[in-house]
Design an enzyme around this catalytic site. Structure first.
Site, short mmCIF file in Angstrom:
data_model
loop_
_atom_site.label_atom_id
_atom_site.label_comp_id
_atom_site.label_asym_id
_atom_site.label_seq_id
_atom_site.Cartn_x
_atom_site.Cartn_y
_atom_site.Cartn_z
N ASN A 6 0.85 -1.20 0.00
CA ASN A 6 0.00 0.00 0.00
C ASN A 6 0.88 1.24 0.00
O ASN A 6 2.10 1.15 0.00
CB ASN A 6 -0.98 -0.03 1.18
N ASP A 53 -4.87 -6.19 5.11
CA ASP A 53 -5.92 -7.03 5.71
C ASP A 53 -5.86 -8.45 5.18
O ASP A 53 -6.29 -9.39 5.85
CB ASP A 53 -7.30 -6.41 5.43
N LYS A 92 9.44 -17.01 -9.62
CA LYS A 92 8.65 -15.97 -10.27
C LYS A 92 7.57 -16.58 -11.16
O LYS A 92 7.86 -17.46 -11.99
CB LYS A 92 9.59 -15.08 -11.10
N PHE A 112 -5.58 4.20 14.03
CA PHE A 112 -5.79 5.13 12.92
C PHE A 112 -6.82 4.51 11.99
O PHE A 112 -6.87 3.29 11.83
CB PHE A 112 -4.49 5.36 12.14
N LYS A 159 -14.90 1.60 14.48
CA LYS A 159 -13.61 0.94 14.79
C LYS A 159 -13.18 1.17 16.23
O LYS A 159 -12.65 0.27 16.88
CB LYS A 159 -12.51 1.47 13.85
N LYS A 162 -12.72 -2.19 18.37
CA LYS A 162 -11.36 -2.61 18.71
C LYS A 162 -10.97 -2.20 20.14
O LYS A 162 -9.82 -2.32 20.52
CB LYS A 162 -10.37 -2.04 17.69
O1 C5P Z 1 -10.01 -1.80 10.35
P1 C5P Z 1 -8.87 -1.03 9.79
O2 C5P Z 1 -7.84 -1.90 9.16
O3 C5P Z 1 -9.25 0.10 8.89
O4 C5P Z 1 -8.22 -0.34 11.07
C1 C5P Z 1 -7.12 0.48 10.98
C2 C5P Z 1 -6.35 0.43 12.27
O5 C5P Z 1 -6.12 -0.93 12.64
C3 C5P Z 1 -4.99 1.08 12.17
O6 C5P Z 1 -4.69 1.63 13.44
C4 C5P Z 1 -4.08 -0.09 11.84
O7 C5P Z 1 -2.75 0.11 12.27
C5 C5P Z 1 -4.73 -1.23 12.59
N1 C5P Z 1 -4.60 -2.55 11.97
C6 C5P Z 1 -3.87 -3.53 12.57
N2 C5P Z 1 -3.79 -4.79 12.01
C7 C5P Z 1 -4.44 -5.06 10.86
C8 C5P Z 1 -5.19 -4.07 10.25
C9 C5P Z 1 -5.27 -2.83 10.81
O8 C5P Z 1 -3.25 -3.27 13.60
N3 C5P Z 1 -4.33 -6.26 10.34
#
Ligand code: C5P
Length: 402
Positions: free
Chosen positions: A212, A281, A291, A326, A340, A344
Site C-alpha cells: 500500500n 488485511d 517468479k 488510525f 472501529k 477494537k
Molecule cells: O479496520 P482497519 O484496518 O481500517 O483499522 C485500521 C487500524 O487498525 C490502524 O490503526 C491499523 O494500524 C490497525 N490494523 C492492525 N492490524 C491489521 C489491520 C489494521 O493493527 N491487520
C-alpha cells in the site's frame, strides 16, 4: 517539534573536523525551530568554517578562542554554561572527547563543558581508525558513564578517503537526538510507547508483493513526539524510506504476520500502544517459490485474512493502558472511525482522509479528526503530521490523568 525547543538555550559547539560545515545546517534548523543558539568555535574549527557564518545564522556573537577579553570570557563561560538547556558538540573531534573525558580545561569549550550542568550531546566525526582507537573508545565510555549523550557516527566514505565508521550523523538525526534533551519534558519518563508504522508487504513470489501507499511519516512523527516527552520508544515498522529517530528502538518487518509477531508480545507491557501502520488485511494464500510466468489466461489470486493486530491488543488491553488506532478512510470519515474505536476497544482513534492529494499517504499533512472513548470528536483543520502527533499525545495525557 517546535514547541519543545521554542526559546530554549542551545550551545552549539563546533570543533575542528571537516564535518564542521554541516554544523551550519544544524544551527539553521535549530533557529527554524525557534531555539536560541550560541555558537562556539574552537581554534581548529575557525580554520575550517567562519564564525561570521554562524553569527549570521544565529544572530548571536560566536564565541571563539581567538578574540575577546579574557576577563569577560571568564565570566561568559559560566554565564553561558549556566543558562544552557543543552550543550551540543557537533562535530566532536577525538581531541574534545579526550579533553572532556579527562577534565582538561584549556580553552573556552572544554572549560564550559566542566562548568555546565546542562545535558551534553556529542556527535563525533573523525577518521575511522581514530574513532575505533581504544583511547577514543575509552573516552566515550567514560563520558557515557558520566551521563553524557552520544549520537554515533555513520559508516561511509570519509573526507580522508577511507571508508569506515566516522562520518558525523546527519544534521536532522542530530536535531532529533537533541530534542528530548532540550525539551526537559519528562511527562512520559519511565513509560513504554510502542508504535506500529509504515505499510506491510505481502509476497506473491520472490519479485512481487501486495502493498500500500503508506510512507511511515506518521509513525516517525509519533516516535519523535514520544521521545521528546521522555518515553522509551519502540517502533515496529514495515519497509519505509523514512528514517526513524535516533533513540527509538526500531524493529523492521515486511509482512503483517511478522508485524503481529513482533508487536503483540511487546504490547503486553507497553503503557501506550499506537497502531499507525497500514497493515494489509489480506495476504496471498500461496507464495510461489519462483517468479510466476504469464500463462496466456486470466489469473485469480486467493487471499486469506491477516490477523488484526490492533483488535487483538484491544481485546487484551489492561486497565490504564492507552490504545490508539488510525482509520484511513476515503468516505464517511467519522462514522467509520467511531465503529472501529468501539469494535477494537480503543481509547483514541484518528480518522484520516486518504485518496485526496493533500492528505494521507506520502504527504506531510492530514485532514483528520480525533475521536475518544468518551464519545468526543475533534475535527482538525489540515494539519501537519508532527502537529497531529503533539495533539494526540496531549489527548493521551488527559486520558491518563482521568
Ligand atoms: O479496520 P482497519 O484496518 O481500517 O483499522 C485500521 C487500524 O487498525 C490502524 O490503526 C491499523 O494500524 C490497525 N490494523 C492492525 N492490524 C491489521 C489491520 C489494521 O493493527 N491487520
Amino acid at each position: 517539534m517546535r514547541r519543545h525547543i521554542s526559546n530554549k538555550e542551545v550551545v552549539l559547539a563546533v570543533t575542528g573536523s571537516i564535518a564542521a560545515y554541516k554544523a551550519c545546517e544544524i544551527a539553521s534548523r535549530l533557529i527554524e525551530l525557534n531555539a536560541k543558539v550560541t555558537p562556539v568555535l574552537t581554534r581548529s574549527a575557525c580554520e575550517l568554517v567562519q564564525p561570521a557564518t554562524f553569527e549570521a545564522i544565529t544572530g548571536r556573537r560566536a564565541i571563539t578562542n581567538l578574540f575577546g577579553a579574557f576577563a569577560s570570557a571568564e565570566i561568559e563561560h559560566i554565564a553561558v554554561a549556566t543558562r544552557a538547556h543543552l550543550f551540543l558538540v557537533a562535530p566532536a573531534t577525538a581531541n574534545i572527547l579526550a579533553k572532556a573525558a579527562n577534565g582538561i580545561a584549556d580553552d573556552w569549550l572544554s572549560t564550559a563543558l566542566l562548568a555546565t550542568r546542562a545535558p551534553i550531546l556529542f556527535a563525533p566525526a573523525m577518521n575511522s581508525n581514530m574513532f575505533a582507537h581504544p583511547a577514543t573508545q575509552a573516552n566515550i565510555e567514560t563520558l557515557l558513564g558520566r551521563g553524557c549523550h552520544f549520537i554515533e557516527p555513520e559508516s561511509g566514505r570519509l573526507a580522508c578517503g577511507t571508508v569506515g565508521q566516522g562520518r558525523m550523523a546527519d544534521p536532522m538525526s542530530i536535531i532529533e537526538a537533541a530534542l528530548p534533551l532540550i525539551s526537559g519534558d519528562s511527562s512520559l519518563a519511565g513509560k513504554k510507547v510502542l508504535i506500529t508504522s509504515g505499510g506491510t508487504r505481502e509476497p506473491l513470489d520472490p519479485v512481487r508483493y501486495i502493498g500500500n501507499r503508506s510512507s511511515g511519516k506518521m509513525g516517525r512523527a509519533l516516535a519523535i513526539e514520544a521521545l521528546a516527552r521522555g518515553a522509551q520508544v519502540t517502533v515496529v515498522t514495515g519497509p519505509s524510506d523514512v528514517a526513524l529517530p535516533y533513540g527509538a528502538e526500531t524493529i523492521r518487518v515486511e509482512t503483517a504476520m511478522q508485524m503481529a509477531a513482533e508487536t503483540l508480545p511487546r504490547a503486553q507491557d507497553a503503557n501506550i500502544v499506537i497502531c499507525a501502520a497500514a497493515v494489509a488485511d489480506y495476504r496471498p494464500e500461496q507464495t510461489y517459490e519462483h517468479k510466476r510466468k504469464r500463462a496466456g489466461q486470466s489469473l485469480t489470486l486467493a487471499l486469506v485474512e491477516n490477523p488484526d493486530i490492533l483488535a487483538q491488543i484491544g481485546a487484551a488491553k489492561r486497565t490504564g493502558q492507552i490504545l490508539v488506532g488510525f482509520a484511513a478512510e476515503t468516505e464517511e470519515l467519522v462514522a467509520n472511525a467511531c465503529v472501529k474505536l468501539k469494535k477494537k476497544n480503543l481509547d483514541l482513534i484518528v480518522a484520516n482522509q486518504v485518496g485526496v492529494p493533500e492528505s494521507g499517504f506520502g504527504v506531510d499533512t492530514l485532514n483528520a479528526a480525533i475521536l475518544d472513548r468518551d464519545g468526543q470528536t475533534t475535527e482538525l483543520p489540515l494539519i501537519a503530521k508532527d502537529e497531529l502527533a503533539q495533539r494526540l499525545f496531549d489527548r493521551m495525557a488527559l486520558l491518563m490523568a482521568q
